[in-house]
Design a protein around this motif. Structure first.
Motif, short mmCIF file in Angstrom:
data_model
loop_
_atom_site.label_atom_id
_atom_site.label_comp_id
_atom_site.label_asym_id
_atom_site.label_seq_id
_atom_site.Cartn_x
_atom_site.Cartn_y
_atom_site.Cartn_z
N UNK A 22 0.88 -1.17 0.00
CA UNK A 22 0.00 0.00 0.00
C UNK A 22 0.91 1.21 0.00
N UNK A 23 0.93 1.90 -1.14
CA UNK A 23 1.89 2.98 -1.28
C UNK A 23 3.30 2.43 -1.26
N UNK A 24 4.12 2.94 -0.37
CA UNK A 24 5.51 2.52 -0.27
C UNK A 24 5.73 1.47 0.82
N UNK A 25 4.66 1.02 1.47
CA UNK A 25 4.78 0.08 2.58
C UNK A 25 4.38 -1.33 2.15
N UNK A 26 5.07 -2.32 2.68
CA UNK A 26 4.77 -3.72 2.38
C UNK A 26 4.46 -4.49 3.65
N UNK A 27 3.51 -5.41 3.54
CA UNK A 27 3.27 -6.43 4.54
C UNK A 27 3.69 -7.75 3.92
N UNK A 28 4.40 -8.54 4.67
CA UNK A 28 4.93 -9.81 4.15
C UNK A 28 4.24 -10.97 4.88
N UNK A 29 3.70 -11.90 4.12
CA UNK A 29 3.09 -13.09 4.68
C UNK A 29 4.07 -14.26 4.58
N UNK A 38 1.72 -16.20 9.00
CA UNK A 38 2.08 -15.11 9.89
C UNK A 38 2.24 -13.87 9.02
N UNK A 39 1.73 -12.74 9.49
CA UNK A 39 1.88 -11.48 8.77
C UNK A 39 2.93 -10.62 9.45
N UNK A 40 3.99 -10.36 8.71
CA UNK A 40 5.12 -9.57 9.20
C UNK A 40 4.85 -8.11 8.86
N UNK A 41 4.71 -7.28 9.90
CA UNK A 41 4.46 -5.86 9.75
C UNK A 41 3.16 -5.54 9.02
N UNK A 42 2.01 -5.83 9.65
CA UNK A 42 0.74 -5.49 9.04
C UNK A 42 0.67 -4.01 8.65
N UNK A 43 0.07 -3.74 7.50
CA UNK A 43 -0.04 -2.39 6.95
C UNK A 43 -1.50 -1.96 6.95
N UNK A 44 -1.74 -0.73 7.37
CA UNK A 44 -3.11 -0.22 7.45
C UNK A 44 -3.87 -0.36 6.13
N UNK A 45 -5.16 -0.66 6.27
CA UNK A 45 -6.08 -0.76 5.13
C UNK A 45 -5.75 -1.89 4.16
N UNK A 46 -5.10 -2.94 4.65
CA UNK A 46 -4.81 -4.10 3.80
C UNK A 46 -5.30 -5.41 4.40
N UNK A 47 -5.98 -5.38 5.55
CA UNK A 47 -6.33 -6.62 6.23
C UNK A 47 -7.19 -7.54 5.38
#
Length: 215
Positions: A22-29, A38-47
């Motif tokens: 989302x934008x410049x941020x990543x969440x890694x599964x 496991x979700x590494x570093x959840x990012x807002x508005x991506x759940x």
């Protein structure tokens, strides 16, 4: 259940890793040995993007700054355990008003080809993941490194997140020494950062060494 959009993308050459941006941020599964992720570093508005990967068993806050999406993700996945490193836990629990479990709980659930890396010399409690795959060794990192290019390819440059040297490092010599030793052992071919693009090379050692020389 809400409609999932922009589902996570499997990381080429690493069957246990997926990313979503989302934008410049990543969440890694990261897939788990008994199923689920496991979700590494959840990012807002991506759940909602991870609904088809359920069960989401763990939410991993990999340092004490990456906490803004915890409320959203715990509401979406109420059975998921919250995980953090020991150093990050006090601030995370104070800010989120939630309890976090230690790394041992998640360690027992990770696949055999995945493990934690705990960099020395930092003050944010940052924890990395090391994952082996067909394409070599991947480092999943939080704020220490970032992808500098804005395109979608993985051939761009690796850099430090702008705020990292000031706000992330407690002892530059210790951090540099730890990374130099670790990069010699692992010879990573891919760095998957939370900020910016993943960076893929046959040998990233020289890129990382050049960054460390700047500290």
């Amino acid at each position: 259940m809400s409609k999932m959009q922009e589902p996570p993308t499997r990381v080429q050459g690493f069957s246990d890793l997926w990313t979503t941006r989302r934008g410049n941020l990543s969440c890694i599964a990261v897939s788990l040995r008994a199923g689920g992720v496991c979700l590494y570093s959840p990012v807002e508005n991506t759940s909602s993007r991870f609904e088809e990967m359920a069960p989401v068993k763990f939410l991993f806050a990999p340092n004490h700054y990456h906490n803004k999406a915890i409320a959203e993700f715990t509401e979406a996945y109420p059975d998921a355990g919250l995980i953090s490193g020991e150093l990050a836990r006090p601030r995370l629990e104070k800010i989120t008003s939630r309890e976090f479990q230690g790394l041992d709980v998640l360690k027992a659930a990770l696949p055999e080809n995945a493990s934690f890396l705990e960099p020395d010399g930092l003050k944010t409690g940052e924890i990395w993941l090391r994952v082996e795959g067909e394409a070599g060794v991947a480092w999943v990192v939080t704020d220490a490194f970032c992808g500098l290019d804005s395109g979608d390819n993985e051939s761009g440059a690796l850099g430090f997140l702008k705020t990292f040297p000031k706000y992330g490092i407690q002892n530059a010599d210790r951090f540099s020494a730890w990374v130099r030793e670790r990069v010699e052992e692992d010879a990573p071919t891919l760095v998957v950062p939370c900020h910016g693009n993943a960076v893929r090379r046959g040998d990233l050692k020289s890129d990382i060494a050049a960054l460390l020389d700047q500290l």
